[in-house]
Design an enzyme around this catalytic site. Structure first.
Site, mmCIF file in Angstrom:
data_model
loop_
_atom_site.group_PDB
_atom_site.id
_atom_site.type_symbol
_atom_site.label_atom_id
_atom_site.label_comp_id
_atom_site.label_asym_id
_atom_site.label_seq_id
_atom_site.Cartn_x
_atom_site.Cartn_y
_atom_site.Cartn_z
ATOM 1 N N ARG A 26 0.801 -1.237 0.000
ATOM 2 C CA ARG A 26 0.000 0.000 0.000
ATOM 3 C C ARG A 26 0.830 1.282 0.000
ATOM 4 N NH1 ARG A 26 -3.104 -3.199 3.764
ATOM 5 N NH2 ARG A 26 -4.997 -3.967 2.749
ATOM 6 N N LYS A 63 2.894 11.338 -10.374
ATOM 7 C CA LYS A 63 2.009 10.572 -11.247
ATOM 8 C C LYS A 63 2.721 9.284 -11.639
ATOM 9 C CE LYS A 63 -1.052 13.776 -13.659
ATOM 10 N NZ LYS A 63 -1.429 14.279 -15.007
ATOM 11 N N GLU A 88 8.594 19.158 -23.736
ATOM 12 C CA GLU A 88 7.985 19.386 -22.424
ATOM 13 C C GLU A 88 8.496 20.678 -21.798
ATOM 14 O OE1 GLU A 88 5.553 17.906 -21.005
ATOM 15 O OE2 GLU A 88 5.416 15.845 -21.754
ATOM 16 N N LYS A 109 6.702 23.054 -12.401
ATOM 17 C CA LYS A 109 6.024 21.801 -12.055
ATOM 18 C C LYS A 109 5.815 21.713 -10.547
ATOM 19 C CE LYS A 109 4.505 17.576 -13.104
ATOM 20 N NZ LYS A 109 5.274 16.548 -13.824
ATOM 21 N N GLU A 131 -4.558 16.712 -9.267
ATOM 22 C CA GLU A 131 -5.130 17.179 -10.529
ATOM 23 C C GLU A 131 -6.635 17.412 -10.459
ATOM 24 O OE1 GLU A 131 -5.178 15.600 -15.044
ATOM 25 O OE2 GLU A 131 -3.195 15.570 -14.115
ATOM 26 N N ARG A 160 -3.428 21.712 -12.019
ATOM 27 C CA ARG A 160 -2.473 20.732 -12.534
ATOM 28 C C ARG A 160 -2.890 20.179 -13.894
ATOM 29 N NH1 ARG A 160 0.598 15.785 -9.289
ATOM 30 N NH2 ARG A 160 1.839 15.119 -11.071
ATOM 31 N N ASN A 168 -1.374 19.191 -18.964
ATOM 32 C CA ASN A 168 -1.724 18.265 -20.036
ATOM 33 C C ASN A 168 -1.892 18.969 -21.387
ATOM 34 O OD1 ASN A 168 -1.964 15.746 -18.503
ATOM 35 N ND2 ASN A 168 -3.636 16.779 -17.467
ATOM 36 N N HIS A 184 -1.390 17.013 -24.481
ATOM 37 C CA HIS A 184 -1.268 15.596 -24.138
ATOM 38 C C HIS A 184 -2.464 14.754 -24.573
ATOM 39 C CE1 HIS A 184 2.188 16.962 -21.958
ATOM 40 N NE2 HIS A 184 2.437 15.769 -21.466
ATOM 41 N N HIS A 201 -1.353 11.760 -26.615
ATOM 42 C CA HIS A 201 -1.581 10.381 -26.183
ATOM 43 C C HIS A 201 -2.377 9.603 -27.225
ATOM 44 C CE1 HIS A 201 -0.983 11.243 -21.595
ATOM 45 N NE2 HIS A 201 0.149 11.236 -22.276
ATOM 46 N N HIS A 212 7.192 10.088 -26.864
ATOM 47 C CA HIS A 212 6.174 10.829 -26.122
ATOM 48 C C HIS A 212 6.314 12.339 -26.335
ATOM 49 C CE1 HIS A 212 3.426 12.082 -23.001
ATOM 50 N NE2 HIS A 212 4.394 12.764 -22.422
#
Length: 362
Positions: free
Chosen positions: A118, A140, A182, A224, A234, A238, A242, A245, A249, A262
């Site tokens: 956990r 993330k 980025e 960041k 997010e 935040r 993206n 993205h 993606h 990417h």
């Protein structure tokens, strides 16, 4: 050394940026709390840096998992492999996982750390520019499914991020360029002044000038860190990270994770988002052109790859994890440095944008 801090509600952690940092083993050893360590790397990075990382951990029980390189390895099977290795080690809650590599290694290792018992400690040692400025900071973690990127994951913050800029010297030029996409993103969504600085220093960035690249990494990480501190999971600001993205993606997924890198897909995605913003009357065509010109100066792609159909890309965008109530949620902009969340954009407009395919004109 650039020393930044990610300050969260419950705790904070450092980002250290310095040349030769991997040859200062005391920095890494100070972050290990238990006796078990699992280092995860890939077949490109491990031969270069694994011995240096292990050298400072000689008093500990250290196991290593070295996997093939590439986005296709960020999957549930590799995640399961790490779980079985931790079980074989009899690792308890004081185990530390170390991600030594790019974004794939960081995401996979972080997700394993989030799930073992956990949640256990992990350290990010990013060796690609893209991972240094983006995926190593913010917690993330995820793996991909054939249906889409990062669909299985968790928020799990690292204990520290150690960035040795000397590792960029062994990075292929294409990977450097992908990471610069980025970096451009931070200027595009938050900081027009930084964007102008990138325009002025494009040649030095491509040449990996030590002072210029360290400054770009530090400024990117600072942006960041600030947005993660405001919105760790997010729920608000935040999401702006993206930018490009959702489009990017979809391109990666439609291409089977074997085409554009990417960062390259994000470059195309940012230009698609800027193009859509201009066509919706939210921003000017001139700023779309300016973004395209910088991406071209950095030798990044600016068009959707041939053979990818707009309708297929739209289908993948419908499964993006940022969507809400079945609506595609995009990040668009009003101007450089002024991005915003745009839910409910008509799919017909998105489809037309995909059919145009990006590319700055003129």
């Amino acid at each position: 050394m650039h020393h930044l801090t990610v300050s969260l509600a419950q705790r904070s952690y450092p980002i250290l940026i310095e040349r030769g940092l991997l040859h200062r083993p005391e920095l890494l050893r100070a972050q290990i709390k238990g006796r078990h360590v699992l280092i995860v790397s890939d077949q490109h990075v491990a031969p270069l840096y694994l011995d240096a990382v292990r050298a400072g951990l000689a008093d500990l029980v250290v196991e290593c998992c070295v996997i093939p390189a590439g986005e296709r390895e960020k999957n549930l099977d590799r995640f399961g492999q790490l779980m079985h290795m931790l079980a074989a080690m009899k690792a308890s809650r004081d185990v530390t996982l170390i991600a030594l590599g790019g974004g794939v290694i960081g995401d996979l290792t972080g997700f394993a750390a989030a799930c073992w018992m956990r949640g256990v400690r992990f350290i990010q040692i990013p060796t690609t520019l893209l991972a240094m400025v983006d995926s190593s900071v913010g917690g993330k973690t995820a793996v991909d499914l054939p249906q889409g990127k990062n669909l299985v994951g968790a928020f799990h913050q690292p204990a520290t991020v150690l960035i040795d800029t000397d590792t960029l010297a062994t990075l292929p030029a294409r990977e450097v360029r992908a990471g610069l996409a980025e970096v451009v993103k931070y200027g595009a969504i938050f900081d027009a002044e930084f964007f102008a600085w990138l325009e002025q220093h494009a040649e030095s960035l491509l040449a990996l000038d030590p002072g210029v690249i360290a400054e770009a990494i530090a400024r990117s990480c600072q942006h960041k860190a600030e947005v993660v501190a405001r919105d760790e999971t997010e729920q608000g600001d935040r999401a702006l990270l993206n930018f490009g993205h959702t489009f990017g993606h979809a391109i990666e997924t439609a291409d089977g994770y074997g085409g554009l890198l990417h960062g390259e897909a994000v470059a195309v995605g940012m230009l698609l988002a800027a193009d859509l913003s201009a066509h919706l009357g939210l921003a000017t065509q001139a700023e779309f052109e300016r973004l395209g010109q910088l991406l071209q100066c950095l030798q990044l792609p600016t068009r959707v790859p041939d053979g990818l159909q707009a309708s297929e890309l739209l289908r993948h965008m419908r499964l993006d994890k940022k969507n809400v109530s079945g609506q595609i949620r995009l990040i668009l902009w009003r101007a450089l440095g002024q991005a915003f969340v745009a839910p409910g954009v008509e799919e017909t407009e998105i489809l037309r944008c995909l059919e145009r395919g990006g590319a700055a004109r003129g």
